[in-house]
Design a protein around this motif. Structure first.
Motif, PDB file in Angstrom:
ATOM      1  N   GLN A  13       0.849  -1.190   0.000  1.00  0.00           N
ATOM      2  CA  GLN A  13       0.000   0.000   0.000  1.00  0.00           C
ATOM      3  C   GLN A  13       0.882   1.237   0.000  1.00  0.00           C
ATOM      4  O   GLN A  13       1.838   1.322   0.770  1.00  0.00           O
TER       5      GLN A  13
ATOM      6  N   GLY B 176      -3.055  -0.592  -3.051  1.00  0.00           N
ATOM      7  CA  GLY B 176      -3.948   0.515  -2.740  1.00  0.00           C
ATOM      8  C   GLY B 176      -3.219   1.655  -2.068  1.00  0.00           C
ATOM      9  O   GLY B 176      -1.988   1.731  -2.086  1.00  0.00           O
TER      10      GLY B 176
ATOM     11  N   LYS C 180      -8.100   1.129  -5.044  1.00  0.00           N
ATOM     12  CA  LYS C 180      -8.723   0.894  -3.746  1.00  0.00           C
ATOM     13  C   LYS C 180      -7.962   1.667  -2.669  1.00  0.00           C
ATOM     14  O   LYS C 180      -6.764   1.904  -2.790  1.00  0.00           O
TER      15      LYS C 180
ATOM     16  N   ASN D 230     -12.754   1.995   0.929  1.00  0.00           N
ATOM     17  CA  ASN D 230     -13.109   0.590   0.688  1.00  0.00           C
ATOM     18  C   ASN D 230     -12.969  -0.263   1.934  1.00  0.00           C
ATOM     19  O   ASN D 230     -13.581  -1.335   2.042  1.00  0.00           O
TER      20      ASN D 230
ATOM     21  N   PHE E 297      -6.869  -6.082  -1.286  1.00  0.00           N
ATOM     22  CA  PHE E 297      -6.872  -5.243  -2.478  1.00  0.00           C
ATOM     23  C   PHE E 297      -6.067  -5.847  -3.630  1.00  0.00           C
ATOM     24  O   PHE E 297      -5.662  -5.131  -4.549  1.00  0.00           O
TER      25      PHE E 297
ATOM     26  N   GLN F 205      -5.111  -7.029  -6.970  1.00  0.00           N
ATOM     27  CA  GLN F 205      -5.748  -6.675  -8.236  1.00  0.00           C
ATOM     28  C   GLN F 205      -5.970  -7.885  -9.146  1.00  0.00           C
ATOM     29  O   GLN F 205      -6.973  -7.957  -9.864  1.00  0.00           O
TER      30      GLN F 205
END
Length: 471
Positions: free
Chosen positions: A244, A275, A309, A341, A444, A446
């Motif tokens: 992240q 994210g 996200k 989210n 998150f 992908q």
């Protein structure tokens, strides 16, 4: 004869035979040692609320600082690669030569983590957040060792996924000439003029794009995260990691927005970047003053990058830490304004305005809450029935169990589940198993094939784990 077999089965059950995992769990839930053994072996899915800099234990960081012969401030235990002004700065080699190294090792451990903390001589929240600044130089140029430490510990603990907040993205775009926007944006927010805020952010966005914000995102993705992730072979059959991006709350509005734009560009253009997040003490002066503006910034970035996200630290507050009225709106703003989210911490939910409606909305829209039991207890002194985990459960908000900062807090994922079982008898083994699956399903990641594989792996791990109790 029927009575005989009934008695025999009952006897075998009490001896530990012919029982299921949930039956055994209920039998041991007041035995901390037995719970620790149980949860150590239980598959735990993912750790989604995870700060890299706070998850490395102090011991290897200290060893690295000594090996690099960094300088130590002998008063506050901060380290630096260069000697700073003042007599308090001494190199580790000098301390060793003078026979003082062992003494300072102990002091460092007590300032870089919660080791030996006695709950009396220093505010726990200050100790926690100050640790990051003190140990930061020992983290630099040592990411590879840290990531491998996290991976190896996760595998031993039956954790298959980590979504870590790795590092801020370096960005050299100068913002001095844009300082007037700071006052202007704050004035617009005070006047509740969201339309004008968005227009101003749009102007800033165009400026940052022209100043090549994408270059910094691309360099970070390719030459830092991607290079390191691939060279270390972080992903394998046992373990997966994603990252992240995060921005720091305490910066001035233009600076934080610049970093947020780069963070979103980065996450939008790399499958390794899962994210975006926002960090630093939520009760800090700038954090509180600009909280609504920060939420609008996330709303704006979402309009530019709808696929990205983001999870937000929101409601990491409690009565006494801030004024009562400040407890009533942070999670609301993170959910309704920013469109988060996931929510990290969410401790002040009981104080939030129309909290029942808010939790119903979170449940309906599948916005999970990241629960960090050890962290909330140490930093906020919120635990047991003061903690809102059962409130979230009652309203069917998806729950995810996380560590937050396992290194500074000297904890691990297993301890989170032990506390969960001991403190909340209403939470069943079935509930806990759902929390584990939530940590993968609400990640998150992908690539849907990677997430699907992790779920299948979790199925197989639980099948093997639960077979132990049927033999």
């Amino acid at each position: 004869m029927k009575l005989f077999y009934t008695l025999l089965l009952s006897t075998l059950f009490h001896l530990g035979f012919a029982q299921s995992a949930d039956q055994y769990f209920e039998k041991i839930r007041n035995n901390e040692a037995a719970l620790t053994a149980f949860f150590t072996q239980m598959p735990k899915g993912g750790d989604l609320h995870h700060h890299y800099s706070g998850s490395i234990y102090a011991e290897p960081l200290l060893a690295h600082a000594i090996a690099q012969d960094l300088y130590l401030n002998t008063q506050n235990m901060t380290v630096s690669p260069e000697k700073q002004i003042g007599a308090d700065w001494v190199s580790f080699s000098t301390l060793q030569m003078n026979g003082e190294l062992d003494t300072y090792k102990q002091k460092i451990m007590q300032k870089w983590s919660v080791k030996d903390y006695n709950n009396v001589d220093y505010p726990s929240d200050k100790l926690f957040f100050e640790s990051f600044m003190k140990l930061e130089p020992a983290l630099k140029d040592n990411f590879e060792a840290g990531l491998l430490e996290l991976k190896n510990r996760a595998i031993k603990e039956n954790l298959s996924y980590i979504e870590t907040q790795l590092s801020p993205i370096p960005c050299a775009i100068k913002t001095d000439d844009l300082a007037n926007y700071n006052t202007y944006l704050r004035k617009l927010v005070a006047n509740k003029n969201e339309k004008a805020v968005m227009k101003s952010l749009d102007s800033l966005y165009s400026i940052f794009i022209k100043k090549d914000a994408k270059k910094y995102a691309t360099d970070f993705n390719t030459n830092f995260v991607g290079k390191m992730h691939n060279e270390l072979k972080i992903d394998d059959i046992q373990f997966t990691m994603r990252y992240q991006n995060f921005v720091l709350r305490f910066m001035e509005p233009v600076e934080i927005f610049k970093n947020l734009v780069v963070a979103f560009i980065s996450a939008d253009s790399s499958q390794l970047i899962a994210g975006v997040n926002i960090v630093s003490p939520e009760d800090g002066e700038t954090s509180m003053k600009d909280y609504e503006l920060h939420m609008l910034m996330f709303k704006y970035c979402h309009s530019r990058f709808p696929k990205v996200k983001y999870t937000l630290h929101a409601g990491e507050l409690t009565l006494g830490l801030v004024r009562p009225e400040e407890l009533s709106w942070h999670i609301n703003a993170a959910v309704y304004t920013a469109g988060a989210n996931r929510i990290g911490h969410g401790v002040d939910i009981a104080y939030e305005e129309k909290s029942y409606d808010l939790m119903r909305y979170m449940a309906k829209n599948k916005i999970p809450i990241e629960i960090n039991l050890v962290s909330n207890e140490f930093i906020l002194k919120v635990k047991e029935n003061r903690h809102p985990i059962l409130l979230y459960k009652e309203f069917e908000v998806p729950i995810i169990i996380s560590t937050d900062d396992a290194g500074i807090l000297r904890t691990n994922m297993t301890e989170q589940y032990v506390l969960l079982a001991k403190r909340y008898p209403i939470i069943s083994y079935t509930d806990i198993k759902q929390f584990v699956y939530n940590s993968i399903n609400y990640s998150f990641i992908q690539d849907t094939s990677v997430k699907k594989q992790l779920v299948q792996d979790l199925d197989n791990r639980f099948k093997t784990f639960e077979a132990n109790f049927k033999n």
